[in-house]
Scaffold this motif. Structure first.
Motif, PDB file in Angstrom:
ATOM      1  N   LEU A   1      -1.718  -8.499  -4.998  1.00 30.63           N
ATOM      2  CA  LEU A   1      -1.105  -7.190  -5.238  1.00 30.63           C
ATOM      3  C   LEU A   1      -2.007  -6.219  -5.985  1.00 30.63           C
ATOM      4  O   LEU A   1      -1.550  -5.192  -6.473  1.00 30.63           O
ATOM      5  CB  LEU A   1       0.236  -7.330  -5.965  1.00 30.63           C
ATOM      6  CG  LEU A   1       1.243  -8.283  -5.326  1.00 30.63           C
ATOM      7  CD1 LEU A   1       2.477  -8.422  -6.199  1.00 30.63           C
ATOM      8  CD2 LEU A   1       1.604  -7.830  -3.927  1.00 30.63           C
ATOM      9  N   SER A   2      -3.300  -6.506  -6.087  1.00 31.86           N
ATOM     10  CA  SER A   2      -4.241  -5.596  -6.742  1.00 31.86           C
ATOM     11  C   SER A   2      -5.349  -5.220  -5.765  1.00 31.86           C
ATOM     12  O   SER A   2      -6.173  -6.068  -5.406  1.00 31.86           O
ATOM     13  CB  SER A   2      -4.851  -6.244  -7.984  1.00 31.86           C
ATOM     14  OG  SER A   2      -5.877  -5.417  -8.500  1.00 31.86           O
ATOM     15  N   ALA A   3      -5.367  -3.964  -5.350  1.00 31.50           N
ATOM     16  CA  ALA A   3      -6.418  -3.501  -4.436  1.00 31.50           C
ATOM     17  C   ALA A   3      -7.783  -3.482  -5.116  1.00 31.50           C
ATOM     18  O   ALA A   3      -8.811  -3.642  -4.469  1.00 31.50           O
ATOM     19  CB  ALA A   3      -6.080  -2.104  -3.922  1.00 31.50           C
ATOM     20  N   PHE A   4      -7.801  -3.307  -6.425  1.00 34.54           N
ATOM     21  CA  PHE A   4      -9.070  -3.200  -7.146  1.00 34.54           C
ATOM     22  C   PHE A   4      -9.964  -4.415  -6.967  1.00 34.54           C
ATOM     23  O   PHE A   4     -11.181  -4.288  -6.901  1.00 34.54           O
ATOM     24  CB  PHE A   4      -8.835  -2.953  -8.639  1.00 34.54           C
ATOM     25  CG  PHE A   4     -10.110  -2.892  -9.423  1.00 34.54           C
ATOM     26  CD1 PHE A   4     -10.883  -1.746  -9.394  1.00 34.54           C
ATOM     27  CD2 PHE A   4     -10.546  -3.979 -10.152  1.00 34.54           C
ATOM     28  CE1 PHE A   4     -12.081  -1.691 -10.093  1.00 34.54           C
ATOM     29  CE2 PHE A   4     -11.742  -3.942 -10.856  1.00 34.54           C
ATOM     30  CZ  PHE A   4     -12.509  -2.782 -10.831  1.00 34.54           C
ATOM     31  N   THR A   5      -9.388  -5.618  -6.886  1.00 32.33           N
ATOM     32  CA  THR A   5     -10.238  -6.813  -6.813  1.00 32.33           C
ATOM     33  C   THR A   5     -11.046  -6.868  -5.523  1.00 32.33           C
ATOM     34  O   THR A   5     -12.035  -7.609  -5.459  1.00 32.33           O
ATOM     35  CB  THR A   5      -9.426  -8.111  -7.011  1.00 32.33           C
ATOM     36  OG1 THR A   5      -8.332  -8.134  -6.096  1.00 32.33           O
ATOM     37  CG2 THR A   5      -8.903  -8.215  -8.431  1.00 32.33           C
TER      38      THR A   5
ATOM     39  N   LEU B   1     -10.952   3.333  -3.636  1.00 32.50           N
ATOM     40  CA  LEU B   1     -10.224   4.583  -3.842  1.00 32.50           C
ATOM     41  C   LEU B   1      -8.837   4.499  -3.222  1.00 32.50           C
ATOM     42  O   LEU B   1      -7.853   4.843  -3.860  1.00 32.50           O
ATOM     43  CB  LEU B   1     -10.978   5.758  -3.212  1.00 32.50           C
ATOM     44  CG  LEU B   1     -12.303   6.147  -3.839  1.00 32.50           C
ATOM     45  CD1 LEU B   1     -13.008   7.182  -2.974  1.00 32.50           C
ATOM     46  CD2 LEU B   1     -12.072   6.686  -5.234  1.00 32.50           C
ATOM     47  N   THR B   2      -8.780   4.059  -1.963  1.00 28.23           N
ATOM     48  CA  THR B   2      -7.492   3.983  -1.273  1.00 28.23           C
ATOM     49  C   THR B   2      -7.397   2.761  -0.379  1.00 28.23           C
ATOM     50  O   THR B   2      -8.379   2.316   0.207  1.00 28.23           O
ATOM     51  CB  THR B   2      -7.226   5.220  -0.384  1.00 28.23           C
ATOM     52  OG1 THR B   2      -8.215   5.276   0.642  1.00 28.23           O
ATOM     53  CG2 THR B   2      -7.225   6.500  -1.172  1.00 28.23           C
ATOM     54  N   VAL B   3      -6.196   2.236  -0.308  1.00 30.83           N
ATOM     55  CA  VAL B   3      -5.784   1.275   0.706  1.00 30.83           C
ATOM     56  C   VAL B   3      -4.495   1.898   1.256  1.00 30.83           C
ATOM     57  O   VAL B   3      -3.468   1.857   0.586  1.00 30.83           O
ATOM     58  CB  VAL B   3      -5.515  -0.126   0.134  1.00 30.83           C
ATOM     59  CG1 VAL B   3      -5.070  -1.078   1.241  1.00 30.83           C
ATOM     60  CG2 VAL B   3      -6.739  -0.669  -0.590  1.00 30.83           C
ATOM     61  N   PRO B   4      -4.574   2.557   2.439  1.00 35.41           N
ATOM     62  CA  PRO B   4      -3.431   3.332   2.928  1.00 35.41           C
ATOM     63  C   PRO B   4      -2.109   2.567   2.876  1.00 35.41           C
ATOM     64  O   PRO B   4      -2.039   1.397   3.241  1.00 35.41           O
ATOM     65  CB  PRO B   4      -3.825   3.661   4.368  1.00 35.41           C
ATOM     66  CG  PRO B   4      -5.325   3.688   4.328  1.00 35.41           C
ATOM     67  CD  PRO B   4      -5.699   2.586   3.366  1.00 35.41           C
ATOM     68  N   HIS B   5      -1.107   3.246   2.381  1.00 28.24           N
ATOM     69  CA  HIS B   5       0.269   2.752   2.261  1.00 28.24           C
ATOM     70  C   HIS B   5       0.431   1.649   1.210  1.00 28.24           C
ATOM     71  O   HIS B   5       1.508   1.102   1.074  1.00 28.24           O
ATOM     72  CB  HIS B   5       0.823   2.278   3.607  1.00 28.24           C
ATOM     73  CG  HIS B   5       0.663   3.293   4.684  1.00 28.24           C
ATOM     74  ND1 HIS B   5       1.363   4.470   4.711  1.00 28.24           N
ATOM     75  CD2 HIS B   5      -0.143   3.321   5.759  1.00 28.24           C
ATOM     76  CE1 HIS B   5       1.006   5.176   5.768  1.00 28.24           C
ATOM     77  NE2 HIS B   5       0.088   4.504   6.413  1.00 28.24           N
TER      78      HIS B   5
ATOM     79  N   SER C   1      -2.157   1.429  -1.940  1.00 28.46           N
ATOM     80  CA  SER C   1      -2.746   1.731  -3.235  1.00 28.46           C
ATOM     81  C   SER C   1      -3.626   2.976  -3.148  1.00 28.46           C
ATOM     82  O   SER C   1      -4.385   3.146  -2.187  1.00 28.46           O
ATOM     83  CB  SER C   1      -3.594   0.543  -3.690  1.00 28.46           C
ATOM     84  OG  SER C   1      -4.257   0.838  -4.892  1.00 28.46           O
ATOM     85  N   TYR C   2      -3.532   3.830  -4.176  1.00 27.61           N
ATOM     86  CA  TYR C   2      -4.369   5.009  -4.286  1.00 27.61           C
ATOM     87  C   TYR C   2      -4.849   5.113  -5.729  1.00 27.61           C
ATOM     88  O   TYR C   2      -4.045   5.021  -6.659  1.00 27.61           O
ATOM     89  CB  TYR C   2      -3.590   6.284  -3.932  1.00 27.61           C
ATOM     90  CG  TYR C   2      -3.077   6.258  -2.518  1.00 27.61           C
ATOM     91  CD1 TYR C   2      -3.864   6.751  -1.486  1.00 27.61           C
ATOM     92  CD2 TYR C   2      -1.830   5.733  -2.212  1.00 27.61           C
ATOM     93  CE1 TYR C   2      -3.416   6.712  -0.174  1.00 27.61           C
ATOM     94  CE2 TYR C   2      -1.372   5.685  -0.910  1.00 27.61           C
ATOM     95  CZ  TYR C   2      -2.159   6.183   0.110  1.00 27.61           C
ATOM     96  OH  TYR C   2      -1.714   6.138   1.399  1.00 27.61           O
ATOM     97  N   ARG C   3      -6.158   5.287  -5.897  1.00 31.46           N
ATOM     98  CA  ARG C   3      -6.689   5.425  -7.245  1.00 31.46           C
ATOM     99  C   ARG C   3      -6.537   6.869  -7.700  1.00 31.46           C
ATOM    100  O   ARG C   3      -6.899   7.793  -6.984  1.00 31.46           O
ATOM    101  CB  ARG C   3      -8.168   5.022  -7.279  1.00 31.46           C
ATOM    102  CG  ARG C   3      -8.725   4.995  -8.695  1.00 31.46           C
ATOM    103  CD  ARG C   3     -10.129   4.453  -8.728  1.00 31.46           C
ATOM    104  NE  ARG C   3     -11.064   5.540  -8.481  1.00 31.46           N
ATOM    105  CZ  ARG C   3     -12.361   5.366  -8.283  1.00 31.46           C
ATOM    106  NH1 ARG C   3     -12.878   4.166  -8.241  1.00 31.46           N
ATOM    107  NH2 ARG C   3     -13.142   6.397  -8.094  1.00 31.46           N
TER     108      ARG C   3
END
Length: 92
Positions: free
Chosen positions: A8-12, A82-86, A88-90
């Protein structure tokens, strides 16, 4: 595994993209990461596939296949998500 994926973390995703240099070159890599589940913190190996599909002066778009599905990730020039559409958005 050289990289981790905190569920659940796009950052990783940034960890693998930066280590592989996919924000600076066209390439495709399949890697095994240690996925850490939330909230129980169980760890298991999972495969992720990353492929650079576009590079600009501002960053890159990376095609990603992993346990959460297929996404096109946008990263900045340093390879940070920066983004994973739908999903995560930084915020800037």
């Amino acid at each position: 595994a050289f990289d981790i994926d905190l569920a659940l973390s796009a950052f990783t995703n940034s960890l693998a993209i930066r280590r592989l240099g996919l924000h600076r070159r066209y390439g495709e890599e399949v890697i095994t990461v240690a996925e850490i589940a939330v909230p129980d913190l169980a760890v298991q190996p999972v495969q992720h596939r990353y492929k650079t599909i576009d590079m600009t002066a501002d960053g890159a778009r990376i095609d990603h296949h992993g346990p959460s599905g297929h996404h096109q990730i946008t990263v900045d020039r340093q390879g940070f998500v920066l983004t994973v559409p739908h999903l995560s958005y930084r915020l800037r």
